[in-house]
Design a protein around this motif. Structure first.
Motif, PDB file in Angstrom:
ATOM      1  N   GLY A  23       0.798  -1.217   0.000  1.00  0.00           N
ATOM      2  CA  GLY A  23       0.000   0.000   0.000  1.00  0.00           C
ATOM      3  C   GLY A  23       0.831   1.268   0.000  1.00  0.00           C
ATOM      4  N   PHE A  24       1.050   1.826  -1.189  1.00  0.00           N
ATOM      5  CA  PHE A  24       1.693   3.137  -1.261  1.00  0.00           C
ATOM      6  C   PHE A  24       1.116   3.897  -2.448  1.00  0.00           C
ATOM      7  CE2 PHE A  24       4.238   0.133  -3.657  1.00  0.00           C
ATOM      8  CZ  PHE A  24       4.497   0.793  -4.844  1.00  0.00           C
ATOM      9  N   PRO A  25       0.859   5.191  -2.283  1.00  0.00           N
ATOM     10  CA  PRO A  25       0.333   5.975  -3.398  1.00  0.00           C
ATOM     11  C   PRO A  25       1.388   6.092  -4.494  1.00  0.00           C
ATOM     12  CG  PRO A  25       0.110   7.155  -1.307  1.00  0.00           C
ATOM     13  CD  PRO A  25       1.007   5.983  -1.061  1.00  0.00           C
ATOM     14  N   ASP A  26       0.949   6.210  -5.751  1.00  0.00           N
ATOM     15  CA  ASP A  26       1.925   6.396  -6.833  1.00  0.00           C
ATOM     16  C   ASP A  26       2.071   7.865  -7.216  1.00  0.00           C
ATOM     17  OD1 ASP A  26      -0.473   6.708  -8.134  1.00  0.00           O
ATOM     18  OD2 ASP A  26      -0.097   5.188  -9.670  1.00  0.00           O
ATOM     19  N   THR A  27       1.494   8.732  -6.402  1.00  0.00           N
ATOM     20  CA  THR A  27       1.680  10.170  -6.585  1.00  0.00           C
ATOM     21  C   THR A  27       2.066  10.737  -5.233  1.00  0.00           C
ATOM     22  OG1 THR A  27      -0.109  10.106  -8.202  1.00  0.00           O
ATOM     23  CG2 THR A  27       0.545  12.278  -7.390  1.00  0.00           C
ATOM     24  N   ASP A  28       3.164  11.505  -5.206  1.00  0.00           N
ATOM     25  CA  ASP A  28       3.606  12.057  -3.924  1.00  0.00           C
ATOM     26  C   ASP A  28       2.603  13.069  -3.387  1.00  0.00           C
ATOM     27  OD1 ASP A  28       5.847  10.535  -3.839  1.00  0.00           O
ATOM     28  OD2 ASP A  28       7.261  12.160  -4.294  1.00  0.00           O
ATOM     29  N   GLY A  29       2.638  13.250  -2.074  1.00  0.00           N
ATOM     30  CA  GLY A  29       1.744  14.179  -1.394  1.00  0.00           C
ATOM     31  C   GLY A  29       2.060  15.628  -1.705  1.00  0.00           C
ATOM     32  N   PRO A  30       1.455  16.551  -0.933  1.00  0.00           N
ATOM     33  CA  PRO A  30       1.429  17.973  -1.296  1.00  0.00           C
ATOM     34  C   PRO A  30       2.811  18.596  -1.516  1.00  0.00           C
ATOM     35  CG  PRO A  30       0.395  17.572   0.859  1.00  0.00           C
ATOM     36  CD  PRO A  30       0.788  16.242   0.315  1.00  0.00           C
TER      37      PRO A  30
ATOM     38  N   THR B 197      -1.042  10.244   6.015  1.00  0.00           N
ATOM     39  CA  THR B 197      -1.788  11.505   6.038  1.00  0.00           C
ATOM     40  C   THR B 197      -1.324  12.449   4.940  1.00  0.00           C
ATOM     41  OG1 THR B 197      -2.245  11.212   8.374  1.00  0.00           O
ATOM     42  CG2 THR B 197      -2.378  13.455   7.567  1.00  0.00           C
ATOM     43  N   PHE B 198      -0.078  12.282   4.478  1.00  0.00           N
ATOM     44  CA  PHE B 198       0.433  13.167   3.430  1.00  0.00           C
ATOM     45  C   PHE B 198       0.898  12.403   2.189  1.00  0.00           C
ATOM     46  CE2 PHE B 198       0.887  15.266   7.531  1.00  0.00           C
ATOM     47  CZ  PHE B 198      -0.037  16.277   7.311  1.00  0.00           C
ATOM     48  N   SER B 199       0.494  11.157   2.066  1.00  0.00           N
ATOM     49  CA  SER B 199       0.847  10.363   0.881  1.00  0.00           C
ATOM     50  C   SER B 199       2.354  10.403   0.620  1.00  0.00           C
ATOM     51  CB  SER B 199       0.078  10.865  -0.364  1.00  0.00           C
ATOM     52  OG  SER B 199      -1.295  10.941  -0.092  1.00  0.00           O
ATOM     53  N   LEU B 200       3.119  10.187   1.675  1.00  0.00           N
ATOM     54  CA  LEU B 200       4.588  10.192   1.589  1.00  0.00           C
ATOM     55  C   LEU B 200       5.104   9.017   2.415  1.00  0.00           C
ATOM     56  CD1 LEU B 200       4.932  14.058   2.139  1.00  0.00           C
ATOM     57  CD2 LEU B 200       5.586  12.858   0.047  1.00  0.00           C
TER      58      LEU B 200
ATOM     59  N   GLU C 150      -6.444   7.509   9.947  1.00  0.00           N
ATOM     60  CA  GLU C 150      -7.513   8.322  10.537  1.00  0.00           C
ATOM     61  C   GLU C 150      -8.149   9.284   9.543  1.00  0.00           C
ATOM     62  OE1 GLU C 150      -6.084  11.254  13.531  1.00  0.00           O
ATOM     63  OE2 GLU C 150      -4.078  10.793  12.818  1.00  0.00           O
ATOM     64  N   HIS C 151      -7.378   9.784   8.581  1.00  0.00           N
ATOM     65  CA  HIS C 151      -7.950  10.738   7.616  1.00  0.00           C
ATOM     66  C   HIS C 151      -8.417  10.071   6.330  1.00  0.00           C
ATOM     67  CE1 HIS C 151      -7.063  14.211  10.046  1.00  0.00           C
ATOM     68  NE2 HIS C 151      -5.834  13.755  10.237  1.00  0.00           N
TER      69      HIS C 151
ATOM     70  N   VAL D  72       4.339  21.396   9.061  1.00  0.00           N
ATOM     71  CA  VAL D  72       3.677  22.256   8.066  1.00  0.00           C
ATOM     72  C   VAL D  72       2.424  21.539   7.544  1.00  0.00           C
ATOM     73  CG1 VAL D  72       3.921  23.270   5.747  1.00  0.00           C
ATOM     74  CG2 VAL D  72       5.813  23.440   7.410  1.00  0.00           C
ATOM     75  N   GLY D  73       2.561  20.276   7.237  1.00  0.00           N
ATOM     76  CA  GLY D  73       1.441  19.500   6.693  1.00  0.00           C
ATOM     77  C   GLY D  73       0.256  19.450   7.645  1.00  0.00           C
ATOM     78  N   LEU D  74       0.531  19.214   8.916  1.00  0.00           N
ATOM     79  CA  LEU D  74      -0.581  19.100   9.877  1.00  0.00           C
ATOM     80  C   LEU D  74      -1.316  20.426  10.037  1.00  0.00           C
ATOM     81  CD1 LEU D  74       0.912  16.731  12.615  1.00  0.00           C
ATOM     82  CD2 LEU D  74      -0.924  16.220  10.997  1.00  0.00           C
ATOM     83  N   GLY D  75      -0.656  21.515   9.627  1.00  0.00           N
ATOM     84  CA  GLY D  75      -1.315  22.819   9.694  1.00  0.00           C
ATOM     85  C   GLY D  75      -2.138  23.141   8.454  1.00  0.00           C
ATOM     86  N   LYS D  76      -2.176  22.246   7.476  1.00  0.00           N
ATOM     87  CA  LYS D  76      -2.938  22.543   6.257  1.00  0.00           C
ATOM     88  C   LYS D  76      -4.424  22.678   6.580  1.00  0.00           C
ATOM     89  CE  LYS D  76      -1.621  20.650   2.252  1.00  0.00           C
ATOM     90  NZ  LYS D  76      -1.004  21.788   1.543  1.00  0.00           N
ATOM     91  N   ASP D  77      -5.123  23.380   5.669  1.00  0.00           N
ATOM     92  CA  ASP D  77      -6.538  23.668   5.965  1.00  0.00           C
ATOM     93  C   ASP D  77      -7.405  22.404   5.845  1.00  0.00           C
ATOM     94  OD1 ASP D  77      -6.719  23.303   3.245  1.00  0.00           O
ATOM     95  OD2 ASP D  77      -7.118  25.405   2.792  1.00  0.00           O
ATOM     96  N   ASP D  78      -8.633  22.534   6.338  1.00  0.00           N
ATOM     97  CA  ASP D  78      -9.529  21.376   6.367  1.00  0.00           C
ATOM     98  C   ASP D  78      -9.775  20.818   4.963  1.00  0.00           C
ATOM     99  OD1 ASP D  78      -9.623  21.788   9.036  1.00  0.00           O
ATOM    100  OD2 ASP D  78     -11.712  22.467   9.119  1.00  0.00           O
ATOM    101  N   ALA D  79      -9.727  21.724   3.967  1.00  0.00           N
ATOM    102  CA  ALA D  79     -10.011  21.281   2.590  1.00  0.00           C
ATOM    103  C   ALA D  79      -8.999  20.216   2.143  1.00  0.00           C
ATOM    104  CB  ALA D  79      -9.968  22.475   1.642  1.00  0.00           C
ATOM    105  N   TYR D  80      -7.759  20.345   2.578  1.00  0.00           N
ATOM    106  CA  TYR D  80      -6.758  19.335   2.200  1.00  0.00           C
ATOM    107  C   TYR D  80      -7.188  17.944   2.697  1.00  0.00           C
ATOM    108  CZ  TYR D  80      -2.911  16.152   2.460  1.00  0.00           C
ATOM    109  OH  TYR D  80      -2.162  15.004   2.359  1.00  0.00           O
ATOM    110  N   PHE D  81      -7.559  17.894   3.965  1.00  0.00           N
ATOM    111  CA  PHE D  81      -7.882  16.594   4.564  1.00  0.00           C
ATOM    112  C   PHE D  81      -9.172  16.028   3.948  1.00  0.00           C
ATOM    113  CE2 PHE D  81      -5.063  18.772   7.442  1.00  0.00           C
ATOM    114  CZ  PHE D  81      -4.180  17.770   7.808  1.00  0.00           C
ATOM    115  N   ALA D  82     -10.123  16.923   3.658  1.00  0.00           N
ATOM    116  CA  ALA D  82     -11.374  16.453   3.043  1.00  0.00           C
ATOM    117  C   ALA D  82     -11.110  15.914   1.643  1.00  0.00           C
ATOM    118  CB  ALA D  82     -12.387  17.608   2.995  1.00  0.00           C
TER     119      ALA D  82
END
Ligand code: PMP
Ligand code: GLN
Length: 393
Positions: A34-41, A233-236, A202-203, A275-285
């Protein structure tokens, strides 16, 4: 030669490594590990790159850099209403994997029992055994994976020191209900035990469901160690930055385990995760809704091939029952044979779900497919399976 560690000598290489190697050998689409094939933000990756260049590359503080510990505390408040003191209750680890080991070490003595719920992530039982503790397994029954309450209650006894469980749950993608969590909390309290809560997904939760940390239930804040992972949480996933939120009384013990396991975790990655955990709610949604769309594409594709897809309420994974292929296309092997067959013959790799069980009497007609992949990759995988099993793309 003198004998080596007998337990480690008795266990095999993790299924994720085995299946990824097989996928590479056959140039198959890897929906196994299980790993994303696109890096996170980009901004999080950029923060890590910048942090490498600003001259703070020596050992960070052992429990984690201050900005990340405070960011974990703030995320606990923002997402779950938990009141956490970042400096006294948060420990940063090298991935959730280290966090799991450190939490077990914090509470378990040799001979203690730890309740585990099958199907389970592949490191749980080995970690418990490496500490000289004894796993007590309770099984969820497919296809609904409901918690068998009487069996769970029976697994708790005078030797039970902790329960370790995962929600949203890998591999079966179950999200524990408020009612089930309440039942677990009751047992934890009644038997005076601890709970190690693997909440790395969790997200990654779908269909409007809400993730409920056991720690938020009455009486549980003093007994729960709650584990998160920046990888998910950050696809990394390669970053291996985990974090534990625990009671003030347990945190020094978790940190003593951490200081003797890895001592610290790369400082630039820690600062980027803050920095990532401070991203806005829209990121997590959008993280969740985007994965939900991918789940739907893969689930529909697998159904069209003739597999029965089980509900997936969270995580990166769907579980599919391939037993119907016996009647439709004459495939009669077990899950290991199925995963090898589709890797070699169809060019798509999955994980046999029996790998998530401790005993040989595991169910053997399920395969786990990861959907954290680009849409074109998912569509290509579906086309390959259709071509192989149905003769049409
Ligand atoms: N727990 C579960 C349930 C997982 O699926 C994973 C995935 N790798 C981990 C723990 C480990 O997380 P990390 O990569 O942060 O060590
Ligand atoms: N958690 C990932 C999975 O379940 C893999 C982690 C690993 O390879 N160790 O597929």
């Amino acid at each position: 030669m003198r004998g080596t560690n007998s337990y480690l000598g008795s266990i095999g290489t993790t299924i994720f490594t085995v299946m990824s190697a097989l996928a590479a050998e056959h140039q198959s689409i890897n929906l196994g590990q299980g790993f994303p094939d696109t890096d996170g933000p980009d901004d999080v990756v950029r923060a890590a790159a910048d942090a490498l260049m600003d001259g703070r590359n020596q050992y960070p503080p052992m429990p984690g850099v201050t900005e990340l510990r405070l960011a974990v505390a703030e995320a606990n408040r923002r997402f779950h209403g938990l009141d956490v003191d970042g400096m006294r209750q948060v420990t940063v680890t090298s991935g959730a994997t280290e966090a799991l080991a450190a939490c077990l070490m914090a509470v378990v003595n040799p001979g203690d029992e730890v309740v585990l719920i099958e199907p389970l992530y592949d490191t749980y039982a080995p970690m418990v055994r490496m500490l000289g503790a004894i796993p007590r397994f309770v099984r969820l029954q497919p296809p609904h994976w409901d918690l068998p309450r009487a069996e769970l209650a029976a697994a708790f006894g005078p030797k039970t020191k902790a329960i370790l469980f995962n929600t949203p749950m890998n591999p079966c993608s179950k999200v524990f209900t408020a009612d089930e969590l309440g039942f677990i909390a009751g047992l934890v309290e009644q038997h005076d035990t601890y709970a190690i809560c693997d909440e790395v997904y969790e997200h990654l939760i779908f269909d409007g469901l809400r993730h409920i940390p056991l720690m938020t239930l009455p009486g549980m804040a003093e007994r729960c160690m709650r584990i998160g992972s920046a990888g998910k949480t950050f696809s990394l996933t390669g970053w291996k930055v985990g974090y534990v939120t625990a009671p003030i009384a347990l945190t020094p013990l978790i940190q003593k385990a951490h200081q003797n396991l890895t001592f610290t975790t790369a400082p630039n990655l820690q600062r980027a995760v803050a920095v990532g955990l401070g991203k806005d709610d829209a990121y997590f949604a959008s993280l969740a809704s985007d994965l939900q769309d991918r789940r739907d594409v893969l689930a529909a594709g697998l159904s069209a091939v003739g597999l029965t897809v089980l509900p997936a309420q969270g995580t990166y994974f769907v579980t599919a029952d391939f037993a119907p292929l016996a009647a439709s296309v004459g495939f009669n092997g077990d899950d290991v044979a199925f995963c090898r067959h589709i890797t070699e013959q169809a060019g798509v790799t999955a994980i046999p779900v029996s790998a998530f069980y401790d005993a040989p009497d595991a169910p053997r007609h399920y395969a786990r497919f990861a959907f954290c992949k680009r849409f074109e990759v998912l569509n290509d995988a579906i086309a390959r399976l259709r071509r192989h099993f149905l003769g049409t793309a």
